[in-house]
Scaffold this active site. Structure first.
Site, mmCIF file in Angstrom:
data_model
loop_
_atom_site.group_PDB
_atom_site.id
_atom_site.type_symbol
_atom_site.label_atom_id
_atom_site.label_comp_id
_atom_site.label_asym_id
_atom_site.label_seq_id
_atom_site.Cartn_x
_atom_site.Cartn_y
_atom_site.Cartn_z
ATOM 1 N N GLY A 245 47.334 42.981 50.666
ATOM 2 C CA GLY A 245 48.368 42.253 49.958
ATOM 3 C C GLY A 245 48.501 42.680 48.500
ATOM 4 O O GLY A 245 48.321 43.852 48.152
ATOM 5 N N SER A 246 48.774 41.695 47.639
ATOM 6 C CA SER A 246 49.173 41.993 46.256
ATOM 7 C C SER A 246 48.075 42.602 45.395
ATOM 8 O O SER A 246 48.370 43.074 44.279
ATOM 9 C CB SER A 246 49.694 40.720 45.586
ATOM 10 O OG SER A 246 50.901 40.302 46.187
ATOM 11 N N VAL A 247 46.837 42.634 45.849
ATOM 12 C CA VAL A 247 45.805 43.315 45.055
ATOM 13 C C VAL A 247 46.066 44.820 44.995
ATOM 14 O O VAL A 247 45.450 45.534 44.189
ATOM 15 C CB VAL A 247 44.375 43.032 45.605
ATOM 16 C CG1 VAL A 247 44.032 41.564 45.506
ATOM 17 C CG2 VAL A 247 44.211 43.543 47.018
ATOM 18 N N ILE A 248 46.999 45.326 45.808
ATOM 19 C CA ILE A 248 47.370 46.745 45.773
ATOM 20 C C ILE A 248 48.423 47.018 44.692
ATOM 21 O O ILE A 248 48.608 48.168 44.263
ATOM 22 C CB ILE A 248 47.888 47.182 47.163
ATOM 23 C CG1 ILE A 248 46.748 47.108 48.189
ATOM 24 C CG2 ILE A 248 48.480 48.586 47.150
ATOM 25 C CD1 ILE A 248 45.557 48.006 47.869
#
Length: 562
Positions: A294-297
């Protein structure tokens, strides 16, 4: 008179013939035994009189970075019987079986095996790894053919707190999982051996000069810090329970050395008592479980944009009207954020903003960046069961898959890979291979530069705004004495045919102190229940509790003004 003489002569010759025949037969037998049957008879004799005595080597100790024992071999005794000396119905032998408190099935099996081999030399275990007190009782019964053998049993002082890292051994002291398996040959010693000849009474007649020296196993010092491991486990466990989640994982990496200071999972198991150690509980999720992050990328997508030269911290991207369609599929934000710079795209975790960035640069750039940071490949930590994760090939991407990849869908990774990648951002763009072994002061841990140090510094600054800026998505990761840089991730769990509507995997990654990074902490919570299911609500508070206590234990100076 002639008849009497003939009769006596016949008997004389007959008796003489019998005696000569018997003597000849005996001589033939002796010669045959000394020639044709010599090897066979010698082997039979040796089997009855010669014994090999084994001196058991103990397994090397596993300790934490400060020398605290994590796996110790403690002496125990095992009881075995040689059926050559014992009968299955011997009252003394049966009394020993009673003393050992064997199950009925085990008792029946042993008596049948002993009965089948009565009068033949052999080796049959009665019971293994018993207490010294019980072994002494068996010795005092002094039953010929029943022997007490010294062995070693593995003991794990920190039980479930360290289980997923250290692993465990089986009853033969062979590593089955974790460090015990990874370094089994290094930890395992070599038994000493020498042979003896026994007399008819079972005593030692002579000792042969054929000794093999005993070699004990080698010790291992891990990078793990027991205090940090305990703190991490305590708050992860509380967080999983409080969120009514299925499971959770957490890992802490020293930014400067790549050493793993803590690696925990919940639920766990007790390696000292494996009765409920199901495969599900034994799995080291930090390394074995891959999921869409998810958004940690998003920070890595932003880095790809910055490296292209088209974007910087203050570059404006129009995210209006908060959604758009690619190939008929929508990309959405929580609401319409309008025009935002790169810092605020990360602060608000804008899918529209980050995907517009990736679609405006070379299609290969994001894949190159992800692979530079170690995604889609092993971390080289060498731990059993580690997964490599997956980054799709650019040739398989259309605009929509590339857009969703920019915010962490369509790929998968482990918690360790995420921690590894963020540690490079925290370390001025240098990627250091993680290790579970303590590094020596002289050991090279310089790593290699994957991005420009200025870009890395700007990213840490922007991620600090995500946690500490007004309106950032990770405010619950703040801690009182230290600045934190970090990012949340919340993804629906993949199921057959698509994604679950109400089942999530949530993540928080934190770098702290962000003014002078020392550690990276990743917290993953599997399927939290309730209204507060997002990474900022379920995972970030766990991070905050862990980080504040760990930094104090490490003696890291506070970087916030009171």
């Amino acid at each position: 008179m002639a008849k009497l003489t003939i009769s006596k002569s016949w008997r004389y010759y007959f008796i003489t013939f019998v005696i000569v025949a018997v003597i000849s037969l005996l001589i033939y037998k002796l010669i045959h035994m000394q020639t044709v049957e010599y090897d066979k008879l010698k082997k039979e004799g040796d089997n009855r009189s010669e014994r090999t005595v084994v001196s058991k080597a103990y397994r090397g100790m596993i300790s934490d970075r400060n020398g605290k024992p994590l796996a110790i071999s403690t002496p125990v005794d095992s009881i075995w019987v040689d059926p050559f000396f014992v009968k299955a119905d011997d009252p003394k032998f049966l009394k020993i079986l009673d003393l050992l408190d064997l199950s009925q099935d085990k008792r029946t099996s042993i008596t049948e095996r002993v009965k089948a081999r009565e009068g033949k030399s052999g080796f049959i275990y009665l019971k293994r790894q018993i207490s010294p007190y019980l072994a002494q009782q068996v010795k005092m019964m002094d039953v010929k053919g029943v022997k007490v053998e010294r062995e070693f049993k593995r003991f794990y002082p920190d039980a479930e707190v360290m289980a997923h890292v250290v692993g465990f051994t089986n009853i033969d002291d062979k590593g089955q999982e974790g460090i015990e398996l990874q370094y089994d040959s290094y930890l395992t010693g070599k038994d000493g051996k020498y042979s003896i000849h026994r007399d008819l009474k079972g005593g030692v007649a002579r000792k042969n000069d054929d000794d093999i020296a005993i070699e004990h196993g080698n010790d291992i010092t891990l990078s793990i810090d027991c205090k940090i491991q305990y703190i991490t486990y305590k708050y992860l466990k509380e967080g999983v329970i409080n969120n009514n989640a299925v499971a959770g994982s957490a890992v802490i990496i020293d930014v400067k050395t790549g050493e793993v200071l803590a690696m925990v999972n919940y639920p766990s198991y007790n390696p000292n008592n494996m009765y409920d150690a199901t495969p599900e509980k034994r799995r080291n999720r930090v390394l074995t479980d891959v999921y869409e992050p998810g958004s940690v990328i998003k920070p890595f997508t932003a880095i790809a944009g910055m490296e292209s030269g088209k974007y910087d911290v203050n570059t404006i991207v129009d995210t209006s009207p908060g959604y758009y369609k690619l190939n008929g599929s929508p990309v959405r934000d929580f609401r319409n954020y309008g025009e935002m710079d790169l810092r605020h795209i990360l602060m608000k975790s804008s899918n529209v903003g980050i995907s517009r960035i990736v679609l405006s640069i070379d299609a290969n750039a994001l894949a190159d960046t992800l692979r530079k940071f170690g995604f889609g490949q092993m971390t080289k930590i060498g731990f059993p069961g580690e997964r490599s994760g997956y980054v799709p090939s650019p040739r398989k991407w259309g605009d929509f898959p590339l857009a969703t990849l920019s915010f962490g869908y369509g790929m998968n990774a482990t918690a360790l890979q995420i921690a590894h990648a963020y540690s490079a951002i925290a370390n001025g763009g240098k990627l250091i291979s993680p290790t579970l072994l303590k590094r020596n002061e002289n050991e090279d841990a310089s790593g290699f530069q994957v991005i420009n140090s200025e870009i890395a510094k700007k990213m840490v600054d922007m991620l600090t705004s995500v946690v500490e800026g007004v309106g950032g998505t990770s405010s619950k990761a703040r801690i009182s004495q230290y600045h934190v840089a970090g990012k949340t991730g919340t993804v629906r769990k993949a199921i057959a045919g698509g994604y679950a509507l109400d089942s999530y995997t949530v993540t928080f990654v934190g770098i702290t102190p962000s003014s002078n990074p020392r550690i990276v902490i990743v917290v993953v919570v599997d399927d939290p229940k309730g209204e507060a299911y997002g990474g900022g609500s379920a995972a970030a508070p766990i991070f905050a509790q862990i980080a504040e206590h760990v930094l104090i234990v490490m003696g890291v100076p506070a970087d916030k003004e009171k």
